[in-house]
Design an enzyme around this catalytic site. Structure first.
Site, PDB file in Angstrom:
ATOM      1  N   ASN A  61     -10.515   0.447   0.355  1.00  0.00           N
ATOM      2  CA  ASN A  61      -9.052   0.537   0.362  1.00  0.00           C
ATOM      3  C   ASN A  61      -8.539  -0.089  -0.936  1.00  0.00           C
ATOM      4  O   ASN A  61      -8.647  -1.292  -1.130  1.00  0.00           O
ATOM      5  CB  ASN A  61      -8.550  -0.209   1.606  1.00  0.00           C
ATOM      6  CG  ASN A  61      -7.034  -0.285   1.695  1.00  0.00           C
ATOM      7  OD1 ASN A  61      -6.338  -0.095   0.708  1.00  0.00           O
ATOM      8  ND2 ASN A  61      -6.533  -0.599   2.883  1.00  0.00           N
ATOM      9  N   CYS A 112       0.813  -1.225   0.000  1.00  0.00           N
ATOM     10  CA  CYS A 112       0.000   0.000   0.000  1.00  0.00           C
ATOM     11  C   CYS A 112       0.844   1.273   0.000  1.00  0.00           C
ATOM     12  O   CYS A 112       0.333   2.355  -0.293  1.00  0.00           O
ATOM     13  CB  CYS A 112      -0.926   0.023   1.210  1.00  0.00           C
ATOM     14  SG  CYS A 112      -2.058  -1.356   1.249  1.00  0.00           S
ATOM     15  N   HIS A 123      -3.122   7.431   2.412  1.00  0.00           N
ATOM     16  CA  HIS A 123      -3.606   6.145   1.899  1.00  0.00           C
ATOM     17  C   HIS A 123      -4.949   5.869   2.563  1.00  0.00           C
ATOM     18  O   HIS A 123      -5.095   6.004   3.774  1.00  0.00           O
ATOM     19  CB  HIS A 123      -2.586   5.055   2.227  1.00  0.00           C
ATOM     20  CG  HIS A 123      -3.123   3.676   2.073  1.00  0.00           C
ATOM     21  ND1 HIS A 123      -3.831   3.291   0.958  1.00  0.00           N
ATOM     22  CD2 HIS A 123      -3.081   2.586   2.892  1.00  0.00           C
ATOM     23  CE1 HIS A 123      -4.206   2.032   1.100  1.00  0.00           C
ATOM     24  NE2 HIS A 123      -3.759   1.582   2.257  1.00  0.00           N
TER      25      HIS A 123
END
Ligand code: UT7
Length: 317
Positions: free
Chosen positions: A274, A110, A244
């Site tokens: 996400n 990520c 993020h």
């Protein structure tokens, strides 16, 4: 020399999966997901794969930048969920675009989009490139365990891209790796070797949610503080923080600790879930197209995830 952003693009699959639809598949509820994660709906691939999303995001970014594929000197991609190990994601995008420049992928889960921006800055500093395409693309729905309610409700699919050109606008970054597979693990398939003795693991995301949560809040605060302090700035100088999009509660905890107003933190996890390394470029494209990023604005980005890894950076728009 580093780079400046010439254009942005994003692409998400058309299939919207709401929390209510998920509740028909697994034992969960809209109330739990909204309260604990902040996701209301996510986009999920039905016929597309991560390379299709990457290609469409790339086309949108090139159009926004008014740059043609043949002008590109390098294509970089981040993904943990590509449909092939080889060819790389970036090689497939190169083919679809009809570009001829070198292409390679970067994996830092990520956090990868910020690792990729720092890598891109190196190519510009060495004057090896004049125009680059960088893409974060993920088909997380392919690698989540749809029987694990603690993870499958969090993730979504999508891609975001930037076209970069020569400039001095990537001001600072901090990259961290804390190697280990105990907290987040995405095993690969084990193969068919008749000699291999270890037991196969399911090739889906394993995540210790609470450990990841603690790591994420600490990393976000520490990395952001570092990149701001290191430039002799304060958070008052930063127009927008683009984190993020992992969990709104993580973002809320970090905001409280950093004492930054919530209005300066961009959040769109409610719409997309996400999307791992695609979440930051998707957010940047939304902000850019909504006219919310002004010339000379300072934008801070922060990310964390598998590796474990974390990163932050500051970009002048
Ligand atoms: O981008 C990669 C990085 N990833 C992240 O940043 C994720 C970080 N972690 C998190 O966001 C959170 O830890 C989770 C969203 C993964 C989990 O939230 P939590 O508040 O830490 O929940 P929990 O794991 O402590 O579970 C609380 C309860 C449990 O029930 P019991 O044991 O208290 O009876 C779970 O079984 O919630 C239950 N639960 C659910 N209930 C309804 C777990 N998932 C669900 C669900 N629906 N989807």
């Amino acid at each position: 020399m580093s780079f400046r952003v010439l254009g942005t693009g994003k692409y998400v699959p058309s299939k919207v999966v709401t929390n209510d639809e998920l509740s028909t598949l697994i034992d969960t509820s809209d109330e739990w997901i909204v309260k604990r994660v902040g996701v209301k709906e996510r986009r999920i691939c039905t016929t597309e794969s991560a390379s299709d999303l990457a290609y469409q995001a790339a086309l949108n970014a090139l159009e926004n930048a008014n740059v043609k594929p043949e002008e590109l000197d390098m294509i970089l991609c981040t993904t943990v969920s590509g449909e092939t190990v080889s060819p790389s994601m970036s090689s497939m995008v190169q083919k679809y675009l009809g570009a001829t420049c070198p292409a390679m992928d970067i994996n830092a889960a990520c956090s990868a989009f910020i690792f990729m921006l720092e890598t891109a800055a190196g190519y510009f500093a060495r004057k090896k490139v004049k125009k680059m395409l960088v893409i974060g693309t993920e088909q997380m729905s392919r690698i989540v365990d749809w029987d694990d309610r603690a993870t499958c409700v969090i993730f979504g699919d999508g891609a975001g891209a930037l076209v970069l050109g020569e400039g001095d606008n990537f001001l600072n970054s901090k990259l961290n790796s804390f190697g280990g597979n105990e907290v987040i693990n995405i095993p690969n398939f084990v193969g068919k070797s008749p000699f291999y003795k270890k037991e196969a693991q399911d090739p889906y995301i394993f995540m210790n949610g609470q450990e990841t949560f603690k790591f994420a809040v600490n990393a976000m605060c520490k990395d952001l503080q570092y990149v701001v302090d290191d430039l002799g700035l304060t958070f008052d100088d930063i127009s927008m923080i683009v984190p993020h999009q992992a969990n709104t509660r993580i973002i809320d905890f970090a905001v409280k600790r950093l004492k930054v107003e919530r209005e300066r933190i961009y959040v769109n996890i409610d719409k997309y879930g996400n999307t791992s390394s695609a979440s930051i470029p998707i957010a940047l494209d939304e902000l850019n197209r909504a006219g919310k990023l002004k010339h000379d604005d300072l934008i801070a980005m922060t990310a964390f995830g598998g590796g474990l890894s974390s990163a932050a950076c500051i970009l002048r728009w």
